[in-house]
Design a protein around this motif. Structure first.
Motif, short mmCIF file in Angstrom:
data_model
loop_
_atom_site.label_atom_id
_atom_site.label_comp_id
_atom_site.label_asym_id
_atom_site.label_seq_id
_atom_site.Cartn_x
_atom_site.Cartn_y
_atom_site.Cartn_z
N LEU A 33 -1.81 0.90 3.33
CA LEU A 33 -0.72 1.86 3.51
C LEU A 33 -0.07 1.69 4.88
O LEU A 33 1.14 1.91 5.03
N SER A 34 -0.85 1.27 5.87
CA SER A 34 -0.28 1.07 7.20
C SER A 34 0.75 -0.06 7.19
O SER A 34 1.73 -0.03 7.95
N GLY A 69 2.69 9.00 7.44
CA GLY A 69 1.37 9.28 7.98
C GLY A 69 0.59 10.28 7.15
O GLY A 69 -0.64 10.33 7.22
N SER A 89 -5.68 9.28 2.73
CA SER A 89 -6.42 8.07 2.37
C SER A 89 -7.58 7.83 3.33
O SER A 89 -8.67 7.46 2.90
N ALA A 90 -7.34 8.06 4.62
CA ALA A 90 -8.39 7.84 5.61
C ALA A 90 -9.56 8.78 5.41
O ALA A 90 -10.71 8.42 5.69
N THR A 98 2.00 14.25 10.16
CA THR A 98 0.76 13.48 10.08
C THR A 98 -0.45 14.37 10.32
O THR A 98 -1.44 14.33 9.56
N PHE A 141 -4.84 8.70 14.65
CA PHE A 141 -3.53 9.03 14.09
C PHE A 141 -2.54 9.49 15.15
O PHE A 141 -1.34 9.23 15.04
N VAL A 191 -6.22 1.06 13.02
CA VAL A 191 -6.58 1.39 11.64
C VAL A 191 -7.58 0.40 11.04
O VAL A 191 -8.02 0.58 9.89
N MET A 238 -1.35 8.41 4.47
CA MET A 238 -2.34 7.64 5.21
C MET A 238 -3.49 8.53 5.68
O MET A 238 -4.66 8.12 5.65
N ALA A 240 3.85 1.45 5.90
CA ALA A 240 4.47 2.23 6.97
C ALA A 240 5.22 1.33 7.94
O ALA A 240 6.32 1.67 8.40
N THR A 276 -6.18 2.62 3.45
CA THR A 276 -5.43 3.07 4.62
C THR A 276 -4.81 1.89 5.35
O THR A 276 -3.66 1.97 5.82
N ARG A 277 -5.52 0.79 5.44
CA ARG A 277 -4.95 -0.40 6.08
C ARG A 277 -3.77 -0.92 5.27
O ARG A 277 -2.76 -1.35 5.85
#
Length: 220
Positions: free
Chosen positions: A116-117, A148, A154-155, A27, A47, A106, A151, A120, A113-114
């Motif tokens: 993708l979370s 991660g 993306s973030a 990550t 993260f 997040v 993510m 995850a 990103t949200r």
């Protein structure tokens, strides 16, 4: 009260932090590459904290899923659920609470990103069940442990470039290698109780495949 707290700490594997580091290194690697070596302090905190929280949540749901198997394996029979020191619903509650805290972290990030979370979360919670039917659950673990990386990209940029997926593939190779070595310890017990693992599937080719996976990770 103290004994109860120690049981919850064991469930979350706070006494064995190496697993968190196996999630954290990929990550942070992704985060550093995405930011060209200059990540913001807030992203590092989000993260890092999210990684530790989700690793503990994953351990709790793993113990819930494997509670009927763990008591038959020498290495895991003393875990809180397997040993009867905790109820199954408690492990689920811990996993849900830790996941909710991780998701709250997040919420300050972008929409992708949200989203993708949530992927995850699905990977982390479904991984334990793959050991019942998938011959290489270590590959699935590699995706879960490396998620991660996309993510992080993306973030930073609001997109997931090709390099993020390439790094994820590298992490899959790495995870297959180290977790197959880990699974060799449980091979006899896993065969007896019907759990799948790469150590069983690969048989006499296990060392050769481990070497190939390490080489693949390093090449990528």
């Amino acid at each position: 009260m103290l004994n109860r707290a120690l049981i919850y700490m064991r469930l979350a594997r706070l006494d064995k932090p190496v697993g968190s580091l196996l999630l954290l290194w990929p990550t942070l690697t992704g985060l550093w590459i995405a930011t060209k070596g200059s990540p913001s302090a807030s992203l590092v905190v989000i993260f890092t904290a999210g990684t530790f929280l989700m690793r503990s949540a994953g351990c709790a749901i793993n113990d819930f899923a494997d509670r009927d198997f763990d008591r038959h394996v020498n290495r895991t029979k003393s875990r809180p659920l397997a040993s009867g020191h905790m109820a199954a619903w408690e492990a689920v509650a811990v996993a849900a609470a830790l996941s909710a805290i991780a998701f709250a972290l997040v919420l300050s990030l972008n929409t992708l990103t949200r989203q993708l979370s949530l992927c995850a979360l699905l990977l982390a919670f479904s991984y334990p069940f793959t050991k019942r039917f998938f011959p290489l659950p270590q590959a699935y673990l590699g995706v879960a442990f490396g998620f991660g990386v996309p993510m992080a990209f993306s973030a930073v940029s609001g997109a997931v470039p090709l390099i993020a997926w390439v790094l994820l593939v590298a992490n899959v190779f790495w995870s297959i290698a180290y977790d197959t070595e880990y699974a060799m310890v449980d091979r006899d017990d896993d065969i007896r109780i019907g759990i799948r693992s790469a150590a069983i599937t690969l048989g006499q080719s296990d060392v050769a495949v481990i070497m190939f996976c390490y080489a693949g990770m390093l090449a990528i």
